[in-house]
Scaffold this motif. Sequence first.
Motif, mmCIF file in Angstrom:
data_model
loop_
_atom_site.group_PDB
_atom_site.id
_atom_site.type_symbol
_atom_site.label_atom_id
_atom_site.label_comp_id
_atom_site.label_asym_id
_atom_site.label_seq_id
_atom_site.Cartn_x
_atom_site.Cartn_y
_atom_site.Cartn_z
ATOM 1 N N TRP A 155 -49.469 -58.427 -12.085
ATOM 2 C CA TRP A 155 -48.653 -56.885 -12.427
ATOM 3 C C TRP A 155 -48.684 -56.245 -11.157
ATOM 4 O O TRP A 155 -49.587 -55.882 -10.723
ATOM 5 N N ILE A 156 -47.489 -55.998 -10.626
ATOM 6 C CA ILE A 156 -47.084 -55.134 -9.497
ATOM 7 C C ILE A 156 -46.701 -53.754 -10.238
ATOM 8 O O ILE A 156 -45.806 -53.890 -10.720
ATOM 9 N N ASN A 157 -47.320 -52.684 -9.673
ATOM 10 C CA ASN A 157 -47.171 -51.466 -10.250
ATOM 11 C C ASN A 157 -46.543 -50.506 -9.267
ATOM 12 O O ASN A 157 -47.517 -50.382 -8.268
ATOM 13 N N SER A 158 -45.592 -49.902 -9.051
ATOM 14 C CA SER A 158 -44.995 -49.051 -8.133
ATOM 15 C C SER A 158 -44.260 -47.934 -8.678
ATOM 16 O O SER A 158 -44.374 -47.837 -9.995
ATOM 17 N N VAL A 159 -43.718 -47.221 -7.799
ATOM 18 C CA VAL A 159 -43.183 -45.740 -8.321
ATOM 19 C C VAL A 159 -41.587 -45.715 -7.814
ATOM 20 O O VAL A 159 -41.422 -45.924 -6.750
ATOM 21 N N ARG A 160 -40.899 -45.286 -9.081
ATOM 22 C CA ARG A 160 -39.538 -45.021 -8.586
ATOM 23 C C ARG A 160 -39.204 -43.879 -7.968
ATOM 24 O O ARG A 160 -40.251 -42.893 -7.857
ATOM 25 N N ALA A 161 -38.178 -43.643 -7.072
ATOM 26 C CA ALA A 161 -37.556 -42.427 -6.422
ATOM 27 C C ALA A 161 -37.887 -41.165 -7.416
ATOM 28 O O ALA A 161 -38.192 -40.190 -6.487
ATOM 29 N N ASP A 162 -37.694 -41.100 -8.415
ATOM 30 C CA ASP A 162 -37.756 -40.071 -9.478
ATOM 31 C C ASP A 162 -39.228 -39.930 -9.769
ATOM 32 O O ASP A 162 -39.521 -38.712 -10.695
ATOM 33 N N GLY A 163 -40.110 -40.752 -9.351
ATOM 34 C CA GLY A 163 -41.630 -40.529 -9.751
ATOM 35 C C GLY A 163 -42.068 -41.263 -10.989
ATOM 36 O O GLY A 163 -43.250 -41.274 -11.366
ATOM 37 N N ARG A 164 -41.305 -42.241 -11.574
ATOM 38 C CA ARG A 164 -41.466 -42.712 -12.857
ATOM 39 C C ARG A 164 -42.101 -44.201 -12.488
ATOM 40 O O ARG A 164 -41.856 -44.623 -11.486
ATOM 41 N N PRO A 165 -43.390 -44.493 -13.215
ATOM 42 C CA PRO A 165 -43.839 -45.734 -12.731
ATOM 43 C C PRO A 165 -42.996 -46.926 -13.266
ATOM 44 O O PRO A 165 -42.128 -46.789 -13.975
ATOM 45 N N HIS A 166 -43.404 -48.179 -12.450
ATOM 46 C CA HIS A 166 -42.453 -49.247 -12.910
ATOM 47 C C HIS A 166 -43.470 -50.430 -12.659
ATOM 48 O O HIS A 166 -44.213 -50.538 -11.582
#
Length: 141
Positions: free
Chosen positions: A23-34
Amino acid sequence: MLDVTKTRDAHVDQRLRSDTMIWINSVRADGRPHSAAVWFLWDGSNFFIFSMPNTQKVRNLRHNPNVVLALDDTKGGEDVIQVEGKAELLENNSGVSATLPTFVAKYGTMIKGMGSTPEAMAADYSQAIRITPMKLLGPVE
């Protein structure tokens, strides 16, 4: 990062080389996780992931390279392996693609089972991502 002469590190290295999903976990521009489950390659120093160019994870990495990787199978919670890292989007001419022999050795049967080829996959998943590990959160000895 890993000293494979140590039992714990050798185990982590083996899982990073053989497990098929991470699983790759990153952060959207609005701060929400993905989070996204992906195929990956561990070469002992870096992780490589191949993505379609316009996915959410790629858009996220353009503005924030910080990621957490987590192995898919934690063996009932007893074998959790997570890696904090920095992602880099590689240029298409970097020579890193889904046709790498080690990637094909790991996923070739699965690619063929999907009715595809490494070359076709490399064309569709043309965005190479290199992740340099910064911190390992793994099983306790």
